[in-house]
Scaffold this active site. Structure first.
Site, PDB file in Angstrom:
ATOM      1  CD  GLU A 127      -2.970   1.084   2.333  1.00 35.26           C
ATOM      2  OE1 GLU A 127      -3.221  -0.100   2.771  1.00 35.26           O
ATOM      3  OE2 GLU A 127      -3.496   2.267   2.583  1.00 35.26           O
ATOM      4  CE  LYS A 145      -6.229  -1.317   5.336  1.00 31.06           C
ATOM      5  NZ  LYS A 145      -5.609  -0.460   4.473  1.00 31.06           N
ATOM      6  CG  ASP A 147       0.904 -16.780  11.225  1.00 28.43           C
ATOM      7  OD1 ASP A 147       0.346 -15.995  10.463  1.00 28.43           O
ATOM      8  OD2 ASP A 147       0.727 -17.805  11.815  1.00 28.43           O
ATOM      9  CG  HIS A 196      -3.781   6.897  -0.311  1.00 26.46           C
ATOM     10  ND1 HIS A 196      -2.871   6.327   0.607  1.00 26.46           N
ATOM     11  CD2 HIS A 196      -4.783   6.075  -0.696  1.00 26.46           C
ATOM     12  CE1 HIS A 196      -3.156   4.912   0.595  1.00 26.46           C
ATOM     13  NE2 HIS A 196      -4.235   4.808  -0.453  1.00 26.46           N
TER      14      HIS A 196
HETATM   15  C1  MEV Z   1      -5.895   3.457   5.100  1.00 23.44           C
HETATM   16  O1  MEV Z   1      -4.946   2.337   4.758  1.00 23.44           O
HETATM   17  C2  MEV Z   1      -5.956   3.397   6.585  1.00 23.44           C
HETATM   18  C3  MEV Z   1      -7.240   4.771   7.298  1.00 23.44           C
HETATM   19  O2  MEV Z   1      -8.412   4.361   6.580  1.00 23.44           O
HETATM   20  C4  MEV Z   1      -7.224   4.401   8.686  1.00 23.44           C
HETATM   21  C5  MEV Z   1      -8.317   5.322   9.145  1.00 23.44           C
HETATM   22  O3  MEV Z   1      -9.438   5.646   8.735  1.00 23.44           O
HETATM   23  O4  MEV Z   1      -8.084   5.680  10.185  1.00 23.44           O
HETATM   24  C6  MEV Z   1      -6.752   6.115   6.711  1.00 23.44           C
END
Ligand code: MEV
Length: 385
Positions: free
Chosen positions: A79, A258, A274, A373
């Protein structure tokens, strides 16, 4: 080799220059990165039905200071912007001394499902003989004992009708512990059957790793969080609101967490640990009675000048066993950057998770994540000008 990882302009160097900055002039490292550590004579035996290697970018994030010591952080991720986010979060934390982390005891837990007519009486029998049962297991892994690990305790994990669940806790030293937990559980099974007259059905590690918590905390200077038209104070307020949203809303908590896993799993992959075990341990820890909760806690000091973030989660990571030592690239990198103990690896991984999290929340609280991004996506696609 450099010790301070705060290298101005590190992201503008070529991969060769970055390698030289991290490892010094080192032909072994150049060779390992040319092949990705793939050795046709052995690597095809690491898993089954192999066709060949698949390359992913191997990065190191700069700027990390963990428990007062600089640390390069290895990351493998597909990513864009995750490594930049980790480096940025680490830079902001370094302004206030970096990350303060503590890996708890390295303990794995195996579960045994014993079908038996009287589970309660059976547990009493097992408990009475537990010292003797644990002593039977220790000789099965002399290397673990030599490194300070070994079987620790038997515990009743629950009673379901005609079934008793027995927990076996094991100190795993620098290993992640899945293999030793499963070996010990399988070896214990016939002894439990002999003692109780029951039948062991399942005997397997729990990937929840309930006794293996790592904690990390970092303070951030609120003024340093300023972003575009947003003052540092406004950014801190907006980050706290995002954190509160994740505490109240399981759907938001998933994505919030995430952003933490972006860092955790990139380090897990780069160290050939792992990834599924780490993801499930984190998810299990985040599960509350009403669904998923935030893994992090954010607070602001009374004088408003400091924003503090904390994470606490089980991290089943090891620096011995499996591909971590069999993979020549991973082994070489871990030795060169001083990530040879499981405790330091857990602390580093947690710090990376928190760095990524802060950077994601800061982008979200400011102009949104897409600006940075998408610029990185364009660079990846080779369409930026
Ligand atoms: C993207 O990989 C991760 C985010 O979505 C985390 C979040 O929303 O806090 C930007």
């Amino acid at each position: 080799m450099t010790h301070d990882t705060r290298i101005p302009g590190f992201h503008r160097l070529s991969p060769e220059q970055r390698r030289e900055t991290v490892f010094g002039a080192n032909p072994t490292v150049s060779d390992l990165f040319r092949t990705g550590g793939w050795d046709p004579s052995t690597s095809a035996r690491w898993v089954e039905d192999v066709l060949g290697p698949m390359a992913l970018p191997f990065s190191v994030a700069p700027n990390f200071v963990i428990n007062g010591t600089p640390q390069w952080v290895p990351m493998v991720t597909e990513e864009p912007s995750v490594v930049a986010a980790a480096a940025h979060g680490a830079k902001l934390a370094a302004g206030r001394g970096g990350f303060f982390a503590q890996a708890g005891d390295a303990v794995a837990t195996a579960q045994l499902q014993l079908q038996v007519t009287d589970p309660v009486t059976s547990w009493r029998l097992i408990e009475e003989r537990s010292a003797e049962l644990l002593a039977l297991l220790a000789p099965l892994d002399p290397a673990l004992i030599a490194h300070g690990g070994g079987p620790l305790q038997l515990e009743c994990g629950g009673v379901f009708e005609d079934e008793l669940i027995v927990h076996l806790h094991i100190a795993t030293a620098d290993a992640m512990g899945a293999n030793v937990a499963n070996t010990f559980a399988e070896a214990l099974a016939p002894h439990l059957e002999g003692l109780t007259g029951g039948a062991v059905i399942g005997r397997i590690l729990t990937n929840a790793f309930p006794r293996r918590l790592t904690r990390v905390r970092a303070d951030f200077d609120v003024a340093s969080l300023a972003h575009g038209d947003f003052s540092g104070a406004l950014m801190a307020d907006r980050i706290l609101r995002l954190a509160r949203w994740a505490e109240r809303d399981p759907l938001r908590a998933v994505t919030h967490n995430k952003g933490i896993l972006n860092g955790l799993l990139a380090v897990t992959a780069a160290t050939a640990n792992d990834t599924r075990a780490v993801a499930m341990a984190a998810a299990a820890h985040a599960c509350g009675p009403d669904g998923l909760r935030s893994l992090s806690r954010w607070t602001r000091s009374g004088d408003g000048l400091t924003l503090s973030g904390e994470l606490s989660l089980p991290l089943p990571l090891g620096t011995v066993g499996g591909l971590t030592v069999a993979h020549p690239l991973v082994r070489h990198v871990l030795e060169a950057i001083g990530l040879t103990s499981a405790a330091r690896l857990c602390e580093t991984t947690a710090a990376c998770g928190l760095a990524n999290h802060l950077a994601a929340l800061r982008a979200l609280a400011g102009e949104g994540i897409q600006a940075g991004h998408m610029a990185l996506h364009r660079r990846k696609a080779g369409t930026d000008q």
